[in-house]
Design a protein around this motif. Structure first.
Motif, PDB file in Angstrom:
ATOM      1  N   ALA A 106       0.803  -1.220   0.000  1.00  0.00           N
ATOM      2  CA  ALA A 106       0.000   0.000   0.000  1.00  0.00           C
ATOM      3  C   ALA A 106       0.835   1.268   0.000  1.00  0.00           C
ATOM      4  CB  ALA A 106      -0.938  -0.004   1.209  1.00  0.00           C
ATOM      5  N   VAL A 107       1.932   1.291   0.738  1.00  0.00           N
ATOM      6  CA  VAL A 107       2.693   2.536   0.852  1.00  0.00           C
ATOM      7  C   VAL A 107       3.315   2.953  -0.488  1.00  0.00           C
ATOM      8  CG1 VAL A 107       4.650   3.652   1.989  1.00  0.00           C
ATOM      9  CG2 VAL A 107       3.071   2.259   3.330  1.00  0.00           C
ATOM     10  N   PRO A 108       4.027   2.073  -1.202  1.00  0.00           N
ATOM     11  CA  PRO A 108       4.532   2.489  -2.522  1.00  0.00           C
ATOM     12  C   PRO A 108       3.412   2.858  -3.497  1.00  0.00           C
ATOM     13  CG  PRO A 108       5.647   0.494  -1.775  1.00  0.00           C
ATOM     14  CD  PRO A 108       4.497   0.718  -0.858  1.00  0.00           C
ATOM     15  N   LEU A 109       2.333   2.063  -3.498  1.00  0.00           N
ATOM     16  CA  LEU A 109       1.217   2.367  -4.388  1.00  0.00           C
ATOM     17  C   LEU A 109       0.574   3.702  -4.026  1.00  0.00           C
ATOM     18  CD1 LEU A 109      -0.563   1.368  -6.701  1.00  0.00           C
ATOM     19  CD2 LEU A 109      -1.981   0.170  -5.007  1.00  0.00           C
ATOM     20  N   GLY A 110       0.475   3.982  -2.734  1.00  0.00           N
ATOM     21  CA  GLY A 110      -0.096   5.244  -2.288  1.00  0.00           C
ATOM     22  C   GLY A 110       0.747   6.438  -2.707  1.00  0.00           C
ATOM     23  N   ILE A 170      -2.029   8.195   0.338  1.00  0.00           N
ATOM     24  CA  ILE A 170      -2.407   9.140  -0.708  1.00  0.00           C
ATOM     25  C   ILE A 170      -2.704  10.517  -0.107  1.00  0.00           C
ATOM     26  CG2 ILE A 170      -4.143   9.676  -2.454  1.00  0.00           C
ATOM     27  CD1 ILE A 170      -4.482   6.642  -2.857  1.00  0.00           C
ATOM     28  N   VAL A 171      -3.479  10.536   0.973  1.00  0.00           N
ATOM     29  CA  VAL A 171      -3.813  11.802   1.635  1.00  0.00           C
ATOM     30  C   VAL A 171      -2.548  12.489   2.142  1.00  0.00           C
ATOM     31  CG1 VAL A 171      -4.966  12.813   3.642  1.00  0.00           C
ATOM     32  CG2 VAL A 171      -6.143  11.084   2.269  1.00  0.00           C
ATOM     33  N   GLY A 172      -1.637  11.711   2.735  1.00  0.00           N
ATOM     34  CA  GLY A 172      -0.398  12.283   3.245  1.00  0.00           C
ATOM     35  C   GLY A 172       0.454  12.901   2.155  1.00  0.00           C
ATOM     36  N   PHE A 195      11.521  13.270  -2.625  1.00  0.00           N
ATOM     37  CA  PHE A 195      10.751  12.236  -1.940  1.00  0.00           C
ATOM     38  C   PHE A 195      11.309  11.955  -0.551  1.00  0.00           C
ATOM     39  CE2 PHE A 195      10.884   7.692  -0.855  1.00  0.00           C
ATOM     40  CZ  PHE A 195       9.539   7.474  -0.608  1.00  0.00           C
ATOM     41  N   LYS A 196      12.624  11.799  -0.478  1.00  0.00           N
ATOM     42  CA  LYS A 196      13.258  11.381   0.778  1.00  0.00           C
ATOM     43  C   LYS A 196      13.248  12.468   1.843  1.00  0.00           C
ATOM     44  CE  LYS A 196      17.709  10.933   0.749  1.00  0.00           C
ATOM     45  NZ  LYS A 196      19.097  10.444   0.490  1.00  0.00           N
ATOM     46  N   LYS A 197      13.423  13.718   1.450  1.00  0.00           N
ATOM     47  CA  LYS A 197      13.607  14.790   2.421  1.00  0.00           C
ATOM     48  C   LYS A 197      12.362  15.627   2.670  1.00  0.00           C
ATOM     49  CE  LYS A 197      18.547  15.276   1.404  1.00  0.00           C
ATOM     50  NZ  LYS A 197      19.605  16.191   0.915  1.00  0.00           N
ATOM     51  N   VAL A 198      11.389  15.582   1.746  1.00  0.00           N
ATOM     52  CA  VAL A 198      10.209  16.430   1.897  1.00  0.00           C
ATOM     53  C   VAL A 198       8.923  15.620   1.933  1.00  0.00           C
ATOM     54  CG1 VAL A 198       8.897  18.355   0.930  1.00  0.00           C
ATOM     55  CG2 VAL A 198      11.395  18.330   0.724  1.00  0.00           C
ATOM     56  N   ILE A 199       8.663  14.857   0.857  1.00  0.00           N
ATOM     57  CA  ILE A 199       7.368  14.176   0.732  1.00  0.00           C
ATOM     58  C   ILE A 199       7.205  13.098   1.790  1.00  0.00           C
ATOM     59  CG2 ILE A 199       5.913  12.778  -0.782  1.00  0.00           C
ATOM     60  CD1 ILE A 199       7.193  14.181  -3.160  1.00  0.00           C
ATOM     61  N   PHE A 200       8.178  12.224   1.922  1.00  0.00           N
ATOM     62  CA  PHE A 200       8.047  11.116   2.876  1.00  0.00           C
ATOM     63  C   PHE A 200       7.935  11.597   4.321  1.00  0.00           C
ATOM     64  CE2 PHE A 200       9.917   7.700   5.525  1.00  0.00           C
ATOM     65  CZ  PHE A 200       8.938   6.752   5.324  1.00  0.00           C
ATOM     66  N   PRO A 201       8.818  12.489   4.794  1.00  0.00           N
ATOM     67  CA  PRO A 201       8.652  12.975   6.183  1.00  0.00           C
ATOM     68  C   PRO A 201       7.310  13.646   6.429  1.00  0.00           C
ATOM     69  CG  PRO A 201      10.824  13.543   5.348  1.00  0.00           C
ATOM     70  CD  PRO A 201      10.042  13.042   4.175  1.00  0.00           C
ATOM     71  N   SER A 202       6.806  14.408   5.429  1.00  0.00           N
ATOM     72  CA  SER A 202       5.534  15.089   5.613  1.00  0.00           C
ATOM     73  C   SER A 202       4.353  14.130   5.609  1.00  0.00           C
ATOM     74  CB  SER A 202       5.347  16.135   4.505  1.00  0.00           C
ATOM     75  OG  SER A 202       6.353  17.127   4.566  1.00  0.00           O
ATOM     76  N   SER A 206       0.234  10.827   8.422  1.00  0.00           N
ATOM     77  CA  SER A 206      -0.956  10.220   7.823  1.00  0.00           C
ATOM     78  C   SER A 206      -0.781   8.715   7.650  1.00  0.00           C
ATOM     79  CB  SER A 206      -1.246  10.877   6.469  1.00  0.00           C
ATOM     80  OG  SER A 206      -2.450  10.387   5.930  1.00  0.00           O
ATOM     81  N   ILE A 207       0.408   8.286   7.276  1.00  0.00           N
ATOM     82  CA  ILE A 207       0.674   6.848   7.121  1.00  0.00           C
ATOM     83  C   ILE A 207       0.553   6.135   8.459  1.00  0.00           C
ATOM     84  CG2 ILE A 207       2.422   5.139   6.481  1.00  0.00           C
ATOM     85  CD1 ILE A 207       3.527   7.181   4.487  1.00  0.00           C
ATOM     86  N   VAL A 208       1.083   6.755   9.509  1.00  0.00           N
ATOM     87  CA  VAL A 208       1.011   6.144  10.843  1.00  0.00           C
ATOM     88  C   VAL A 208      -0.433   6.049  11.315  1.00  0.00           C
ATOM     89  CG1 VAL A 208       1.656   6.437  13.266  1.00  0.00           C
ATOM     90  CG2 VAL A 208       3.338   6.847  11.478  1.00  0.00           C
ATOM     91  N   ALA A 209      -1.241   7.069  11.015  1.00  0.00           N
ATOM     92  CA  ALA A 209      -2.659   7.016  11.380  1.00  0.00           C
ATOM     93  C   ALA A 209      -3.357   5.869  10.652  1.00  0.00           C
ATOM     94  CB  ALA A 209      -3.337   8.343  11.043  1.00  0.00           C
ATOM     95  N   GLY A 210      -3.035   5.673   9.377  1.00  0.00           N
ATOM     96  CA  GLY A 210      -3.588   4.543   8.639  1.00  0.00           C
ATOM     97  C   GLY A 210      -3.110   3.214   9.183  1.00  0.00           C
ATOM     98  N   ALA A 211      -1.849   3.166   9.602  1.00  0.00           N
ATOM     99  CA  ALA A 211      -1.305   1.932  10.173  1.00  0.00           C
ATOM    100  C   ALA A 211      -2.012   1.579  11.472  1.00  0.00           C
ATOM    101  CB  ALA A 211       0.191   2.099  10.419  1.00  0.00           C
ATOM    102  N   ARG A 212      -2.339   2.595  12.266  1.00  0.00           N
ATOM    103  CA  ARG A 212      -3.039   2.349  13.531  1.00  0.00           C
ATOM    104  C   ARG A 212      -4.384   1.677  13.280  1.00  0.00           C
ATOM    105  NH1 ARG A 212      -5.509   7.124  17.337  1.00  0.00           N
ATOM    106  NH2 ARG A 212      -6.654   5.789  18.775  1.00  0.00           N
ATOM    107  N   LEU A 213      -5.129   2.189  12.313  1.00  0.00           N
ATOM    108  CA  LEU A 213      -6.418   1.582  11.966  1.00  0.00           C
ATOM    109  C   LEU A 213      -6.224   0.208  11.336  1.00  0.00           C
ATOM    110  CD1 LEU A 213      -8.141   4.740  10.449  1.00  0.00           C
ATOM    111  CD2 LEU A 213      -8.653   3.684  12.653  1.00  0.00           C
ATOM    112  N   GLY A 214      -5.197   0.076  10.500  1.00  0.00           N
ATOM    113  CA  GLY A 214      -4.949  -1.186   9.814  1.00  0.00           C
ATOM    114  C   GLY A 214      -4.567  -2.306  10.751  1.00  0.00           C
ATOM    115  N   VAL A 215      -3.772  -2.008  11.768  1.00  0.00           N
ATOM    116  CA  VAL A 215      -3.362  -3.036  12.728  1.00  0.00           C
ATOM    117  C   VAL A 215      -4.565  -3.597  13.474  1.00  0.00           C
ATOM    118  CG1 VAL A 215      -2.156  -3.389  14.912  1.00  0.00           C
ATOM    119  CG2 VAL A 215      -0.988  -2.269  13.038  1.00  0.00           C
TER     120      VAL A 215
END
Length: 287
Positions: A106-110, A170-172, A195-202, A206-215
């Motif tokens: 999901a993360v790469p596809l997102g 995607i939202v993130g 990607f590494k210094k701006v997009i991914f950290p920002s 949102s990814i962690v929030a999705g992971a919380r629901l996914g777990v």
């Protein structure tokens, strides 16, 4: 080299100052969790007392709803024998494998869907169609196609988690501050560094929030799968005890599932707050 370093300094400084200010203002995740638990203890104690008194007073049938002390005694026996640890370990292993597969999918596809509008338009209808098909409705399909072994249980946990992670990724990606993107582009930042210094950290909050629901959804889904087709796991323990009218063991299994869910939830809340504190608000997704 020094010229490149000097040109990249403002972007790094901006991100660093945001994180520093948020750390100074935000309370620790552990203190917030401890405060929440402390406030809720009286209500929990009242519920436990009612659970103990109601069957003994004859308000409800003790055969179907045994006293809490009896349930705790059976729970302790299963802990001492190691039986409970085996069931917990098996359920968590199944959920963890399915969740890990969801993350790497999901993360790469997102990131692709969030970053490239054409790719998103081409794949969004399929994603939305699959997303709105309940994993519980597909559970019999997974069992028929993959059998009653581990594959069907891992598949249902994967399916349950993947869309939470995908949508939040995607939202993130789409919510990255445009000023940061423009600043990075103006300094000649490559796509990979962007990607590494701006997009991914920002996008991490949102990814962690999705992971919380996914777990949590992965765990609930594997329990449902174990109730239908398994010889081990917490779901099997609950379902088998119910069929055998061993209600004290059944409630011990339910109580175990509740405790495991609570522990996972608070661990994920702490992780989410740690990942989102530098954004200031700490709110990165649904609860």
């Amino acid at each position: 080299m020094s010229l490149i370093a000097d040109r990249s300094l403002p972007l790094r400084t901006t991100l660093s100052l945001r994180r520093k200010r948020a750390r100074e203002k935000a309370p620790t995740a552990l203190s917030e969790i401890f405060s929440t638990i402390t406030v809720g203890l009286p209500a929990l104690a009242a519920f436990a007392l009612l659970w103990e008194v109601a069957p003994r007073a004859g308000w409800i049938n003790a055969l179907f709803f045994p006293p809490l002390s009896q349930v705790l005694a059976v729970l302790w026996e299963m802990i001492v024998s190691g039986q409970l640890a085996d069931h917990i370990g098996i359920s968590l292993q199944r959920a963890a494998i399915g969740f890990a597969l969801a993350v790497v999918t999901a993360v790469p596809l997102g990131f692709l869907m969030g970053r490239y509008p054409l790719f998103e338009r081409a794949s969004d209808f399929l994603v939305q169609t699959l997303r709105n098909t309940s994993q519980f409705a597909l559970l019999p399909v997974f069992i028929l196609v993959l059998g009653i072994g581990e594959a069907s249980k891992i598949a249902i946990t994967f399916y349950a988690a993947v869309f939470f992670l995908l949508i939040n990724t995607i939202v993130g990606v789409k919510s990255v501050d445009p000023l940061l993107l423009k600043a990075a582009r103006s300094m000649g930042t490559s796509d990979w560094d962007l990607f590494k210094k701006v997009i991914f950290p920002s996008a991490i909050p949102s990814i962690v929030a999705g992971a919380r629901l996914g777990v949590k959804t992965s765990l609930f889904s594997v329990i449902a799968a174990e109730m239908l087709a398994a010889q081990s796991g917490i779901g099997y323990l609950i379902q088998n005890s119910s069929l055998m009218l061993e209600t004290d063991r059944m409630y011990a299994g339910i109580l175990t599932l509740t405790i495991v869910g609570l522990v996972l939830n608070y661990l994920l809340v702490a992780g989410e707050k740690r990942a989102t504190h530098w954004h200031g608000s700490g709110e990165s997704g649904p609860n």
